[in-house]
Scaffold this motif. Sequence first.
Motif, PDB file in Angstrom:
ATOM      1  N   LEU A  48     -53.380  -3.468  10.080  1.00 29.46           N
ATOM      2  CA  LEU A  48     -52.073  -2.876   9.812  1.00 29.46           C
ATOM      3  C   LEU A  48     -50.983  -3.485  10.681  1.00 29.46           C
ATOM      4  CD1 LEU A  48     -53.903  -0.846   8.324  1.00 29.46           C
ATOM      5  CD2 LEU A  48     -52.356   0.963   9.076  1.00 29.46           C
ATOM      6  N   LYS A  49     -51.347  -3.963  11.862  1.00 31.54           N
ATOM      7  CA  LYS A  49     -50.346  -4.501  12.781  1.00 31.54           C
ATOM      8  C   LYS A  49     -49.837  -5.873  12.352  1.00 31.54           C
ATOM      9  CE  LYS A  49     -53.175  -3.837  16.289  1.00 31.54           C
ATOM     10  NZ  LYS A  49     -53.734  -3.812  17.677  1.00 31.54           N
ATOM     11  N   LYS A  50     -50.473  -6.483  11.357  1.00 32.13           N
ATOM     12  CA  LYS A  50     -50.102  -7.834  10.954  1.00 32.13           C
ATOM     13  C   LYS A  50     -48.994  -7.863   9.907  1.00 32.13           C
ATOM     14  CE  LYS A  50     -54.772  -9.573  11.885  1.00 32.13           C
ATOM     15  NZ  LYS A  50     -55.983 -10.216  11.321  1.00 32.13           N
ATOM     16  N   SER A  51     -48.616  -6.685   9.388  1.00 37.42           N
ATOM     17  CA  SER A  51     -47.598  -6.631   8.341  1.00 37.42           C
ATOM     18  C   SER A  51     -46.554  -5.571   8.675  1.00 37.42           C
ATOM     19  CB  SER A  51     -48.241  -6.298   6.987  1.00 37.42           C
ATOM     20  OG  SER A  51     -49.257  -7.224   6.658  1.00 37.42           O
ATOM     21  N   GLN A  52     -45.421  -5.684   8.018  1.00 35.70           N
ATOM     22  CA  GLN A  52     -44.391  -4.658   8.139  1.00 35.70           C
ATOM     23  C   GLN A  52     -44.675  -3.575   7.109  1.00 35.70           C
ATOM     24  OE1 GLN A  52     -40.389  -6.157   8.163  1.00 35.70           O
ATOM     25  NE2 GLN A  52     -39.487  -4.173   7.642  1.00 35.70           N
ATOM     26  N   HIS A  53     -44.601  -2.316   7.538  1.00 37.46           N
ATOM     27  CA  HIS A  53     -45.010  -1.225   6.667  1.00 37.46           C
ATOM     28  C   HIS A  53     -43.914  -0.174   6.477  1.00 37.46           C
ATOM     29  CE1 HIS A  53     -49.207  -2.341   6.153  1.00 37.46           C
ATOM     30  NE2 HIS A  53     -49.228  -2.693   7.436  1.00 37.46           N
ATOM     31  N   THR A  54     -44.012   0.489   5.335  1.00 35.47           N
ATOM     32  CA  THR A  54     -43.195   1.669   5.049  1.00 35.47           C
ATOM     33  C   THR A  54     -44.153   2.829   4.844  1.00 35.47           C
ATOM     34  OG1 THR A  54     -41.453   0.368   3.995  1.00 35.47           O
ATOM     35  CG2 THR A  54     -41.551   2.717   3.445  1.00 35.47           C
ATOM     36  N   LEU A  55     -43.900   3.926   5.542  1.00 36.76           N
ATOM     37  CA  LEU A  55     -44.794   5.089   5.508  1.00 36.76           C
ATOM     38  C   LEU A  55     -44.062   6.286   4.934  1.00 36.76           C
ATOM     39  CD1 LEU A  55     -47.302   6.165   8.241  1.00 36.76           C
ATOM     40  CD2 LEU A  55     -45.717   7.850   7.313  1.00 36.76           C
ATOM     41  N   LEU A  56     -44.629   6.869   3.893  1.00 37.96           N
ATOM     42  CA  LEU A  56     -44.047   8.060   3.279  1.00 37.96           C
ATOM     43  C   LEU A  56     -44.577   9.294   4.013  1.00 37.96           C
ATOM     44  CD1 LEU A  56     -42.219   9.133   1.028  1.00 37.96           C
ATOM     45  CD2 LEU A  56     -44.228   9.283  -0.432  1.00 37.96           C
ATOM     46  N   ALA A  57     -43.676   9.997   4.686  1.00 34.80           N
ATOM     47  CA  ALA A  57     -44.060  11.127   5.543  1.00 34.80           C
ATOM     48  C   ALA A  57     -43.953  12.440   4.779  1.00 34.80           C
ATOM     49  CB  ALA A  57     -43.194  11.164   6.800  1.00 34.80           C
ATOM     50  N   VAL A  58     -44.961  12.703   3.956  1.00 36.35           N
ATOM     51  CA  VAL A  58     -44.993  13.962   3.213  1.00 36.35           C
ATOM     52  C   VAL A  58     -45.713  15.044   4.007  1.00 36.35           C
ATOM     53  CG1 VAL A  58     -47.118  13.380   1.970  1.00 36.35           C
ATOM     54  CG2 VAL A  58     -45.493  14.978   0.948  1.00 36.35           C
ATOM     55  N   LEU A  59     -46.595  14.657   4.926  1.00 38.41           N
ATOM     56  CA  LEU A  59     -47.272  15.648   5.774  1.00 38.41           C
ATOM     57  C   LEU A  59     -46.259  16.239   6.746  1.00 38.41           C
ATOM     58  CD1 LEU A  59     -50.520  13.651   6.638  1.00 38.41           C
ATOM     59  CD2 LEU A  59     -50.278  15.506   4.978  1.00 38.41           C
ATOM     60  N   PRO A  60     -46.241  17.547   6.930  1.00 37.96           N
ATOM     61  CA  PRO A  60     -45.229  18.164   7.797  1.00 37.96           C
ATOM     62  C   PRO A  60     -45.340  17.705   9.239  1.00 37.96           C
ATOM     63  CG  PRO A  60     -46.881  19.782   7.129  1.00 37.96           C
ATOM     64  CD  PRO A  60     -47.133  18.556   6.309  1.00 37.96           C
ATOM     65  N   PHE A  61     -44.205  17.375   9.824  1.00 37.47           N
ATOM     66  CA  PHE A  61     -44.171  16.923  11.213  1.00 37.47           C
ATOM     67  C   PHE A  61     -44.645  17.993  12.184  1.00 37.47           C
ATOM     68  CE2 PHE A  61     -40.439  13.963   9.967  1.00 37.47           C
ATOM     69  CZ  PHE A  61     -41.317  12.940   9.625  1.00 37.47           C
ATOM     70  N   PHE A  62     -44.497  19.278  11.797  1.00 38.06           N
ATOM     71  CA  PHE A  62     -44.888  20.330  12.731  1.00 38.06           C
ATOM     72  C   PHE A  62     -46.400  20.517  12.806  1.00 38.06           C
ATOM     73  CE2 PHE A  62     -44.081  22.567   8.695  1.00 38.06           C
ATOM     74  CZ  PHE A  62     -45.306  23.174   8.509  1.00 38.06           C
ATOM     75  N   HIS A  63     -47.141  19.873  11.886  1.00 41.65           N
ATOM     76  CA  HIS A  63     -48.603  19.934  11.928  1.00 41.65           C
ATOM     77  C   HIS A  63     -49.098  18.714  12.688  1.00 41.65           C
ATOM     78  CE1 HIS A  63     -52.771  19.604  10.446  1.00 41.65           C
ATOM     79  NE2 HIS A  63     -52.703  20.906  10.296  1.00 41.65           N
ATOM     80  N   ILE A  64     -50.158  18.859  13.460  1.00 41.80           N
ATOM     81  CA  ILE A  64     -50.611  17.781  14.334  1.00 41.80           C
ATOM     82  C   ILE A  64     -50.982  16.525  13.565  1.00 41.80           C
ATOM     83  CG2 ILE A  64     -53.013  18.579  14.359  1.00 41.80           C
ATOM     84  CD1 ILE A  64     -51.014  16.988  17.294  1.00 41.80           C
ATOM     85  N   PHE A  65     -51.522  16.643  12.368  1.00 42.85           N
ATOM     86  CA  PHE A  65     -51.861  15.471  11.560  1.00 42.85           C
ATOM     87  C   PHE A  65     -50.587  14.702  11.202  1.00 42.85           C
ATOM     88  CE2 PHE A  65     -54.052  14.080   7.314  1.00 42.85           C
ATOM     89  CZ  PHE A  65     -54.136  12.776   7.788  1.00 42.85           C
ATOM     90  N   GLY A  66     -49.601  15.425  10.678  1.00 40.48           N
ATOM     91  CA  GLY A  66     -48.336  14.791  10.323  1.00 40.48           C
ATOM     92  C   GLY A  66     -47.606  14.243  11.536  1.00 40.48           C
ATOM     93  N   LEU A  67     -47.644  14.991  12.646  1.00 44.84           N
ATOM     94  CA  LEU A  67     -46.940  14.561  13.849  1.00 44.84           C
ATOM     95  C   LEU A  67     -47.508  13.253  14.386  1.00 44.84           C
ATOM     96  CD1 LEU A  67     -45.493  16.540  16.698  1.00 44.84           C
ATOM     97  CD2 LEU A  67     -47.270  14.918  17.316  1.00 44.84           C
TER      98      LEU A  67
END
Length: 569
Positions: free
Chosen positions: A246-265
């Motif tokens: 993953l570090k070899k490319s530029q990425h776009t991440l869709l953040a649908v998981l809530p930031f207030f949950h530890i997985f999303g955070l």
Amino acid sequence: MIDVPSPWRKFYDPEVPTPFEPEAVAIHELLARSAREHPQRKAIVFQNWSTTYAEFDRLTGVMAANLRRLGLTAGTRVAVLLPNLPQTLITYFAILKAGGVVVMMNPLYMENELHDQISDSSAEFLVTLDLLWSKVAGFRRRVHLKKIIVASIADALGFPLRQLYKLKAWKQGMGKDVPYDDGAIIPWKEIVKGQDVYSQVVDDPRNHLAMLQYTGGTTGVPKGVMLSHANLTANVQQCLAMLPKLKKSQHTLLAVLPFFHIFGLTVCMNFAVGLGATIIPFPRLVVADLLKAIQKYKPTIFPAVPAIFVAMVQHKNLGQFKLSSIDYCISGSAPLPVEVMQKFQKLTGAEIIEGYGLTEASPVTHLNPLDGKHKPGSIGIPLPGTEAGIVDMEGGAVPVPMGKLGELVVRGHQVMQGYWNRADETASTIRNTWLYTGDIAYMDEDGFCFIVDRKKDLIITGGYNVYPRDVDEVLYEHPKVKEAVAVGIPHPTRGEIVKAFIVPKDGEVIEQSEIIEFCSQKLAKYKVPRRVEFRTELPKTLVGKVLRRALRQEEEEKVKERRNRRMGD
């Protein structure tokens, strides 16, 4: 002392470093590094507004300086009551730069739940949204908040959407009840103004508290998990080490998981910033809008939970959307039914990396290798710098043989400091440096782990142990079933029996006898549901984890009511 083997190391992808020792750094250093390495790369894109990593870093420094001027000092707890918005990302890193302790809160909580968490954490500051003010107004006088910062969605919109949103808000009276003339209540736009910046140097990241992350409450009363800067940054480094490609490319991440949950955070904020990815905050889950967003923004990384994958593969218009931009999906928080994984991969071509974690471990402890052996239904192997074992469920001190069921225990730099103000519960959860997860699992000869169920979800019927996930997997195979979960309910002679709660697919009608007959062909007799209840939806946490406990409590209440009626007669 637990002595466990580690056969999984030979299954790491070739570029995964072993042994692995994460660097102890502050979380906001991840942002500073990405700003230095990719200053002009888009950091956040929301509707028609965006910002670069250089500006993202500057804004958090400005807000940190203003928070210090308002009286925030090292160790001050700051509650964050926001959905997935750019303001949430900026606030999170600003609090950490200012030396504060972040307390993420669920915007869907009721007033009493918010009150309890603010009281328990002794938070002195609150950052929230004007649309949530009615909840805040209900409890603010009963807690000791010194300052409340109130944002508007318009603050993260560009022209002309900002003006159109303000007009809509004015017409509908949204946010008009926020008393900004109160000196303790400050508009968000004021807190990000100025030229001065601040960023506290964290001398001891391993012991410097970064956040109190409250557990989801699926197994009882939520507890504040104490996570240090090093806990959180170690987990980011472990994930990056496990996924070197993953570090070899530029990425776009869709953040649908809530930031207030530890997985999303961790995955949608900390990991994304550590990777230097462009983050697309997604504040409200509507599957049709989610599919449109994927087609519009073309994310390459899509973290999600099983409930989201299920909803997507069953959406009637899925074929109308182009989802081929997605290279990697990261699934966690709950077991992903194998059938759903296979359908999603066939429909989209994306690779799903299934893993495992828990709040007490920041949260990720296991992932399936990216290029090497990948076992469907498995949570994978321990991350670099993480140890794991399976121990007996009674005493918890004796490792069980490969392939045998027991309790999963883990240890590593990502494991919490303990529970906030709960020394006894900390002592029972962390023993001799091992974190006892409460999950029943087995490890195969390659070191891959398979979660069977929560210890507290185990159904004991007529002396036999039934693991609900075994039943869940069969229920999902039924062609008319959209969602399903098995729960143990009280029974006068057998102790418990299995009951299935099912949401049929749209337009489908299912009979109880049909489900029982279907399960009878695939399960041992004692595992077959004795009762079936059809519902339009199942109770879940916001990240899509079905609340078995809530369903079991409903059944227990019914038993109590029947008993009370009999006694009354």
